[in-house]
Design a protein around this motif. Structure first.
Motif, mmCIF file in Angstrom:
data_model
loop_
_atom_site.group_PDB
_atom_site.id
_atom_site.type_symbol
_atom_site.label_atom_id
_atom_site.label_comp_id
_atom_site.label_asym_id
_atom_site.label_seq_id
_atom_site.Cartn_x
_atom_site.Cartn_y
_atom_site.Cartn_z
ATOM 1 N N LEU A 17 0.833 -1.203 0.000
ATOM 2 C CA LEU A 17 0.000 0.000 0.000
ATOM 3 C C LEU A 17 0.873 1.261 0.000
ATOM 4 C CD1 LEU A 17 -3.058 0.545 0.091
ATOM 5 C CD2 LEU A 17 -2.833 0.847 2.546
ATOM 6 N N ASP A 18 1.950 1.240 0.781
ATOM 7 C CA ASP A 18 2.869 2.385 0.809
ATOM 8 C C ASP A 18 3.533 2.590 -0.549
ATOM 9 O OD1 ASP A 18 2.208 2.712 3.456
ATOM 10 O OD2 ASP A 18 4.035 1.767 4.234
ATOM 11 N N ALA A 19 3.913 1.480 -1.195
ATOM 12 C CA ALA A 19 4.532 1.575 -2.520
ATOM 13 C C ALA A 19 3.538 2.147 -3.529
ATOM 14 C CB ALA A 19 5.014 0.204 -2.982
ATOM 15 N N LEU A 20 2.287 1.746 -3.424
ATOM 16 C CA LEU A 20 1.257 2.282 -4.320
ATOM 17 C C LEU A 20 1.105 3.782 -4.101
ATOM 18 C CD1 LEU A 20 -1.113 1.794 -6.355
ATOM 19 C CD2 LEU A 20 -2.563 1.607 -4.352
ATOM 20 N N HIS A 21 1.098 4.192 -2.845
ATOM 21 C CA HIS A 21 0.971 5.612 -2.520
ATOM 22 C C HIS A 21 2.136 6.399 -3.130
ATOM 23 C CE1 HIS A 21 -0.553 9.026 -0.324
ATOM 24 N NE2 HIS A 21 0.663 9.260 0.138
ATOM 25 N N ALA A 22 3.338 5.857 -3.027
ATOM 26 C CA ALA A 22 4.515 6.520 -3.606
ATOM 27 C C ALA A 22 4.384 6.597 -5.128
ATOM 28 C CB ALA A 22 5.784 5.769 -3.217
ATOM 29 N N ASN A 23 3.887 5.532 -5.749
ATOM 30 C CA ASN A 23 3.711 5.537 -7.206
ATOM 31 C C ASN A 23 2.638 6.539 -7.622
ATOM 32 O OD1 ASN A 23 5.694 3.631 -7.614
ATOM 33 N ND2 ASN A 23 4.281 1.915 -7.635
ATOM 34 N N PHE A 24 1.576 6.655 -6.833
ATOM 35 C CA PHE A 24 0.531 7.638 -7.134
ATOM 36 C C PHE A 24 1.084 9.058 -7.048
ATOM 37 C CE2 PHE A 24 -3.688 5.202 -6.207
ATOM 38 C CZ PHE A 24 -3.544 4.548 -7.416
ATOM 39 N N ASN A 25 2.003 9.296 -6.117
ATOM 40 C CA ASN A 25 2.578 10.638 -5.976
ATOM 41 C C ASN A 25 3.402 11.028 -7.199
ATOM 42 O OD1 ASN A 25 1.435 11.310 -3.569
ATOM 43 N ND2 ASN A 25 3.194 10.687 -2.339
ATOM 44 N N LYS A 26 3.929 10.039 -7.920
ATOM 45 C CA LYS A 26 4.715 10.330 -9.117
ATOM 46 C C LYS A 26 3.822 10.727 -10.294
ATOM 47 C CE LYS A 26 8.428 7.236 -7.808
ATOM 48 N NZ LYS A 26 8.990 5.919 -8.013
ATOM 49 N N ILE A 27 2.560 10.339 -10.245
ATOM 50 C CA ILE A 27 1.635 10.710 -11.309
ATOM 51 C C ILE A 27 1.149 12.116 -10.991
ATOM 52 C CG2 ILE A 27 -0.544 10.180 -12.454
ATOM 53 C CD1 ILE A 27 -0.183 7.271 -11.542
ATOM 54 N N ARG A 28 1.500 13.049 -11.851
ATOM 55 C CA ARG A 28 1.191 14.434 -11.511
ATOM 56 C C ARG A 28 -0.240 14.805 -11.887
ATOM 57 N NH1 ARG A 28 1.589 18.094 -15.764
ATOM 58 N NH2 ARG A 28 2.599 17.286 -17.613
ATOM 59 N N THR A 29 -0.819 15.617 -11.052
ATOM 60 C CA THR A 29 -2.124 16.201 -11.352
ATOM 61 C C THR A 29 -1.846 17.607 -11.853
ATOM 62 O OG1 THR A 29 -2.306 17.017 -9.096
ATOM 63 C CG2 THR A 29 -3.295 14.867 -9.539
ATOM 64 N N GLY A 30 -2.851 18.383 -12.090
ATOM 65 C CA GLY A 30 -2.638 19.744 -12.562
ATOM 66 C C GLY A 30 -2.074 20.660 -11.489
ATOM 67 N N ARG A 31 -2.195 20.251 -10.232
ATOM 68 C CA ARG A 31 -1.729 21.089 -9.127
ATOM 69 C C ARG A 31 -0.287 20.742 -8.757
ATOM 70 N NH1 ARG A 31 -6.568 19.323 -7.635
ATOM 71 N NH2 ARG A 31 -5.741 17.895 -6.107
ATOM 72 N N ALA A 32 0.390 21.729 -8.213
ATOM 73 C CA ALA A 32 1.781 21.536 -7.797
ATOM 74 C C ALA A 32 1.826 20.928 -6.397
ATOM 75 C CB ALA A 32 2.497 22.882 -7.793
ATOM 76 N N HIS A 33 2.656 19.924 -6.219
ATOM 77 C CA HIS A 33 2.978 19.413 -4.879
ATOM 78 C C HIS A 33 4.408 18.883 -4.925
ATOM 79 C CE1 HIS A 33 2.140 15.141 -5.923
ATOM 80 N NE2 HIS A 33 1.224 15.673 -6.684
ATOM 81 N N SER A 34 5.111 19.090 -3.835
ATOM 82 C CA SER A 34 6.557 18.861 -3.820
ATOM 83 C C SER A 34 6.939 17.404 -4.065
ATOM 84 C CB SER A 34 7.154 19.348 -2.508
ATOM 85 O OG SER A 34 6.563 18.681 -1.430
ATOM 86 N N SER A 35 6.054 16.465 -3.801
ATOM 87 C CA SER A 35 6.408 15.053 -3.993
ATOM 88 C C SER A 35 6.521 14.677 -5.465
ATOM 89 C CB SER A 35 5.401 14.156 -3.277
ATOM 90 O OG SER A 35 4.123 14.325 -3.831
ATOM 91 N N ILE A 36 6.098 15.556 -6.366
ATOM 92 C CA ILE A 36 6.246 15.276 -7.801
ATOM 93 C C ILE A 36 7.722 15.096 -8.150
ATOM 94 C CG2 ILE A 36 6.055 16.330 -10.097
ATOM 95 C CD1 ILE A 36 3.436 17.585 -9.176
ATOM 96 N N LEU A 37 8.580 15.853 -7.496
ATOM 97 C CA LEU A 37 10.006 15.810 -7.815
ATOM 98 C C LEU A 37 10.782 14.786 -6.992
ATOM 99 C CD1 LEU A 37 10.677 19.650 -8.164
ATOM 100 C CD2 LEU A 37 10.232 17.999 -9.975
ATOM 101 N N ASP A 38 10.101 13.943 -6.222
ATOM 102 C CA ASP A 38 10.786 12.952 -5.389
ATOM 103 C C ASP A 38 11.625 11.966 -6.199
ATOM 104 O OD1 ASP A 38 9.888 14.070 -3.085
ATOM 105 O OD2 ASP A 38 8.370 12.537 -2.655
ATOM 106 N N SER A 39 11.197 11.679 -7.426
ATOM 107 C CA SER A 39 11.919 10.688 -8.233
ATOM 108 C C SER A 39 13.113 11.276 -8.978
ATOM 109 C CB SER A 39 10.959 10.044 -9.234
ATOM 110 O OG SER A 39 10.463 11.029 -10.120
ATOM 111 N N VAL A 40 13.290 12.595 -8.928
ATOM 112 C CA VAL A 40 14.379 13.254 -9.652
ATOM 113 C C VAL A 40 15.685 13.105 -8.869
ATOM 114 C CG1 VAL A 40 15.225 15.456 -10.560
ATOM 115 C CG2 VAL A 40 12.798 14.912 -10.695
ATOM 116 N N THR A 41 16.734 12.662 -9.570
ATOM 117 C CA THR A 41 18.053 12.574 -8.939
ATOM 118 C C THR A 41 19.002 13.533 -9.655
ATOM 119 O OG1 THR A 41 18.730 10.738 -10.361
ATOM 120 C CG2 THR A 41 17.781 10.164 -8.220
ATOM 121 N N VAL A 42 19.952 14.057 -8.893
ATOM 122 C CA VAL A 42 20.894 15.057 -9.391
ATOM 123 C C VAL A 42 22.308 14.550 -9.150
ATOM 124 C CG1 VAL A 42 21.647 17.462 -9.153
ATOM 125 C CG2 VAL A 42 19.274 16.869 -8.734
#
Length: 185
Positions: A17-42
């Motif tokens: 369930l936690d993994a699903l929640h994390a995967n859902f956070n990667k799917i962006r909606t029209g609104r901004a939320h900071s978890s969208i960039l969680d998968s970005v590495t620098v």
């Protein structure tokens, strides 16, 4: 022994369930939320690190994220990392602040994201069912070794099934909420 199997099954279902929640956070909606960039590495001194370890990510307004690197020389690297991520975002830097505007979602992209969310939810359901199968196999092994009776086996399998139903209902609830988020204009 049965309690250990049930506890293990519940913890593994919770992880699904936690993994699903994390995967859902990667799917962006029209609104901004900071978890969208969680998968970005620098790239940071020769190694890849998550963006949130080299910069602070904040929601500036409903459609804009602001990324403030802790080191000035990281601005171009962070900008490039956001651009090359598969999120479809175009950052713009102003001094040492990188602004990431969220593009409006078209009907077609919304439907694509909903399809992606449904696929993620189905993967979550499959993971929960796999945990149920493993737990039931462990219970059957105990019965085969004559460590538990058939009545105990049936009670344990019923308890595992109730756990499975609970977590699948939670997955469906999260999917419904994500679809609702995606369809809001």
């Amino acid at each position: 022994m049965i309690n250990d199997i049930q506890k293990d099954a519940e913890s593994r279902m919770k992880k699904s369930l936690d993994a699903l929640h994390a995967n859902f956070n990667k799917i962006r909606t029209g609104r901004a939320h900071s978890s969208i960039l969680d998968s970005v590495t620098v790239e940071y001194y020769g190694s890849q690190v998550p963006l949130n370890q080299v910069a602070s990510v904040n929601v500036e307004d409903a459609r804009t994220l602001s990324v403030v690197p802790w080191e000035q020389n990281m601005v171009p690297k962070i900008e490039k990392a956001i651009m090359t991520s598969d999120l479809g975002l175009n950052p713009a830097s102003a001094g040492n602040v990188i602004r990431v505007p969220m593009p409006m979602l078209t009907e077609e992209t919304r439907k694509g994201y909903i399809k992606q969310a449904r696929a993620e939810a189905e993967n979550g359901r499959v993971a929960v069912r796999n945990v149920r199968r493993d737990a039931n196999n462990d219970i059957k092994a105990l019965l085969k070794e004559k460590e538990i009776s058939e009545d105990e086996q049936h009670r344990a399998e019923d308890a595992i099934q109730k756990l499975t139903d609970k977590y699948i209902a939670e997955i469906d609830k999260q999917l419904e909420a994500k679809e609702h988020d995606l369809m809001q204009v």
